[in-house]
Design an enzyme around this catalytic site. Structure first.
Site, PDB file in Angstrom:
ATOM      1  N   CYS A  73     -11.639   2.084   5.915  1.00 25.39           N
ATOM      2  CA  CYS A  73     -10.150   3.621   5.922  1.00 25.39           C
ATOM      3  C   CYS A  73     -10.964   4.357   5.461  1.00 25.39           C
ATOM      4  O   CYS A  73     -10.604   6.001   5.650  1.00 25.39           O
ATOM      5  CB  CYS A  73      -9.102   3.603   6.712  1.00 25.39           C
ATOM      6  SG  CYS A  73      -8.166   2.408   4.971  1.00 25.39           S
TER       7      CYS A  73
ATOM      8  N   GLU B 241       0.757  -0.714   0.237  1.00 22.53           N
ATOM      9  CA  GLU B 241      -0.293   0.216   0.041  1.00 22.53           C
ATOM     10  C   GLU B 241       0.782   1.287   0.492  1.00 22.53           C
ATOM     11  O   GLU B 241       0.992   2.592   0.247  1.00 22.53           O
ATOM     12  CB  GLU B 241      -0.995   0.346   1.302  1.00 22.53           C
ATOM     13  CG  GLU B 241      -1.812  -1.068   1.299  1.00 22.53           C
ATOM     14  CD  GLU B 241      -3.213  -0.738   1.874  1.00 22.53           C
ATOM     15  OE1 GLU B 241      -4.245  -0.755   1.988  1.00 22.53           O
ATOM     16  OE2 GLU B 241      -2.735  -0.743   3.325  1.00 22.53           O
TER      17      GLU B 241
END
Length: 637
Positions: free
Chosen positions: A402, A318
């Site tokens: 998120c 990520e």
């Protein structure tokens, strides 16, 4: 940056002091209409409410992930924190007693959950109570605390209700007793940075410097030797070398922060760290932090950032990979990472207005971040590729949710990012319809922007003051804005004579009724990537103002890679009602013949035909019929 500007401290306005309309207002209306309630609904559907309800049995591990026996449930407090923050910002704009009552009930549950010593974490109180503070590297305890702190500050400012703020002050006070050097103290920091910037917000709203000092401790300790994460693993009986990603670069803990020169690791963690560092640099006038951040800023923006302001090309971590590695179709470019870049850029303006930061803030906001929320406020992007064969679409939720509350809380609080204020200066970083209220030089001042930016480039500012006062107003002149003009009360200002670090700084005695007129030409322009970005070789991207544009199959049919841009990019503009009145660009192009035939290869190239391609703002793609999308267009030049 000159010394006068660096030694001053610019802080953002509280969200209630800014009213926004226009494009930002429309995004906020969608959040009030849909997103804020949607976030709470989906948190509850995921099981988060039960997780904090001490009147129900503990949920156990509902979503197991990885070999380490963890779960995304470890992060659930952070999702609630961001959702509460979003609701709070929506309440600034529009009262919603039912939604407010739902948040009050959640806060009551957190009050009952909190331990007597102040500790608060649903996972480590309800699922693994024996693991408190044993694995800061992986377990997100301080990260969750940070997001709950931000939610508490926002909710207090929105409603005046102190309950959640008091809860989080007790937790922060407890953290002060736990972390530090000395007998019984933990000389550590979180594997996922966030609490640092949250503590700054808490300090600013409470006036308590002790929270700044704790944030500074976390920043100063990070990456020092002996490395805390190694020592912690040994104390906990774990193999210090056996962990997720196998490198401390993942969480920017490989070197002391002031010695870091390259942006590495998980993109969101990096942005949150740098945001906290910039806040502490502002609060302590710390040139050593600012200098390190300037180096990291150049590293990111000249070698590792997409034209959209997206960052972190790889799904595997990520985050970041190698310099100039910016693939388009497989781009990860997490929405949270662009949101984090907006956070960092805004905080770099804390030591004085500077276009190099504000331009990137605008670029990341309008493109990499805003793409993450649909026009109706109900669906979301986690990844943000710059090319799609038609299979990438927004989703309603995610096992690691998120991004939805992150983009929502940013857009719902965007007024706070538009301005900065010091003792003797107001900085206008972003343009958009609305008004902002300041107290400066002992005077109440209101600036009202009248504009259709970013669709049109005329910005009119009305100045309202309670009495005449001497201060400066600095207005950003974007680097791409060739031929911008400025006038005060109808009198033209020579931009070259007043420009400081890319801002037109107008220092004078301001009186009620003064007027500022800034005109920013908005012309279509092409950008080419550094030749080292191999994925963009022979291609160009089209921009207008701060907006990156793309082509979609819904306007242009299939086969978008057959489109070629020529030298003539003079655009005809059209407002697209189904995209909220967004300005589309119709550009002359050539397009390869659609019918190649049955063979896979042939001995002659495709025939190119003259055509017109419609380009729409990238952040609005996938809001209509699904299909292909492309940012980087083949160039005939």
């Amino acid at each position: 940056m000159n010394k006068l500007k660096r030694d001053r401290q610019f802080r953002p306005l509280p969200v209630p002091d800014v009213d926004v309309h226009g494009l930002f207002g429309e995004r906020q209306d969608a959040i009030c209409d849909s997103t804020a309630e949607t976030l709470l609904d989906r948190c509850v559907e995921a099981g988060m409410l039960r997780a904090i309800d001490v009147d129900q049995p503990g949920p156990g591990i509902v979503i197991p992930i990885g070999p380490w026996g963890g779960s995304t449930q470890m992060f659930w407090d952070s999702d609630f924190g961001k959702s509460i923050e979003t609701v709070a910002y929506s309440l600034y704009r529009r009262a919603n007693p039912a939604l407010e009552a739902r948040v009050d009930a959640i806060i009551d549950m957190y009050e009952k959950l909190q331990d007597r010593d102040g500790y608060l974490n649903a996972w480590f109180q309800r699922v693994q109570p024996d693991r408190r503070w044993t694995n800061l590297r992986d377990h997100h305890e301080l990260y969750c605390a940070g997001h709950l702190i931000e939610g508490a500050v926002a909710y207090y400012q929105a409603t005046g209700k102190r309950k959640l703020l008091d809860i989080m002050c007790r937790f922060a006070d407890y953290m002060i007793s736990v972390f530090g050097h000395g007998p019984g103290k933990i000389p550590g920091y979180c594997g996922h940075e966030e609490v640092e910037l949250a503590l700054v917000k808490l300090a600013r709203v409470t006036g308590e410097k002790k929270y700044l000092d704790l944030a500074k401790f976390f920043i100063d300790e990070r990456g020092t030797e002996p490395n805390f994460f190694t020592e912690e693993a040994i104390r906990d009986g774990r193999n210090a070398a056996d962990f997720h990603q196998k490198t401390y670069e993942y969480g920017q803990a490989h070197e002391p922060v002031r010695e870091q020169k390259k942006v590495v690791g998980h993109a969101v963690r990096a942005m949150y760290l740098y945001s906290g560092m910039a806040d502490i640099a502002t609060e302590y006038n710390d040139d050593s932090l600012t200098g390190a951040l300037e180096t990291l800023w150049d590293d990111l923006t000249t070698k590792q950032m997409y034209v959209t302001g997206g960052i972190g090309p790889a799904a595997a971590n990520e985050g970041f990979t190698d310099y100039y590695d910016l693939p388009n179709e497989s781009a990860y470019a997490e929405t949270c990472a662009s949101v984090g870049l907006v956070f960092w850029a805004n905080r770099m303006l804390g030591r004085g207005p500077n276009r190099r930061y504000a331009d990137i803030m605008e670029q990341a906001l309008y493109n990499g971040a805003m793409a993450g929320l649909s026009l109706d406020g109900k669906t979301f992007f986690y990844e943000n590729p710059l090319e799609s064969a038609g299979k990438h679409h927004r989703w309603t939720w995610h096992h690691c949710p998120c991004c939805p509350p992150n983009i929502a809380r940013l857009l719902a609080s965007i007024g706070s990012y538009m301005y900065g204020v010091a003792e003797d200066e107001i900085a206008v970083h972003l343009y958009g319809e609305g008004s902002a209220r300041f107290e400066i030089a002992g005077t109440n001042v209101e600036l009202t922007q009248k504009t259709r930016y970013p669709w049109h480039g005329a910005v009119h500012v009305d100045v309202k003051t309670s009495k005449p006062a001497h201060f400066a107003v600095s207005l950003r002149i974007p680097e791409w804005a060739k031929g911008a003009t400025l006038a005060v009360n109808g009198e033209t200002i020579d931009l070259g004579a007043v420009e400081v670090d890319g801002y037109a700084r107008i220092e004078r005695e301001w009186r009620d009724g003064d007027k500022i007129d800034l005109n920013i030409p908005l012309e279509a322009r092409a950008l080419w990537a550094n030749p080292l970005v191999r994925q963009d070789a022979g291609r160009a991207a089209l921009l207008r103002g701060p907006l990156v544009y793309c082509v979609e199959a819904t306007d242009n049919g299939a086969g978008l890679n057959g489109i070629r841009l020529g030298e003539d990019i003079a655009a005809t503009t059209a407002e697209i009602a189904e995209l909220g009145g967004a300005v589309a660009l119709d550009i002359p192009v050539t397009k390869d013949e659609p019918d190649w035939g049955a063979t896979l290869y042939r001995a002659k190239p495709p025939v190119a035909e003259k055509a017109t391609a419609r380009f729409v703002p990238y952040h609005l793609w996938d809001n209509r019929a699904p299909g292909e999308m492309l940012v980087w267009i083949r160039s005939a030049t």
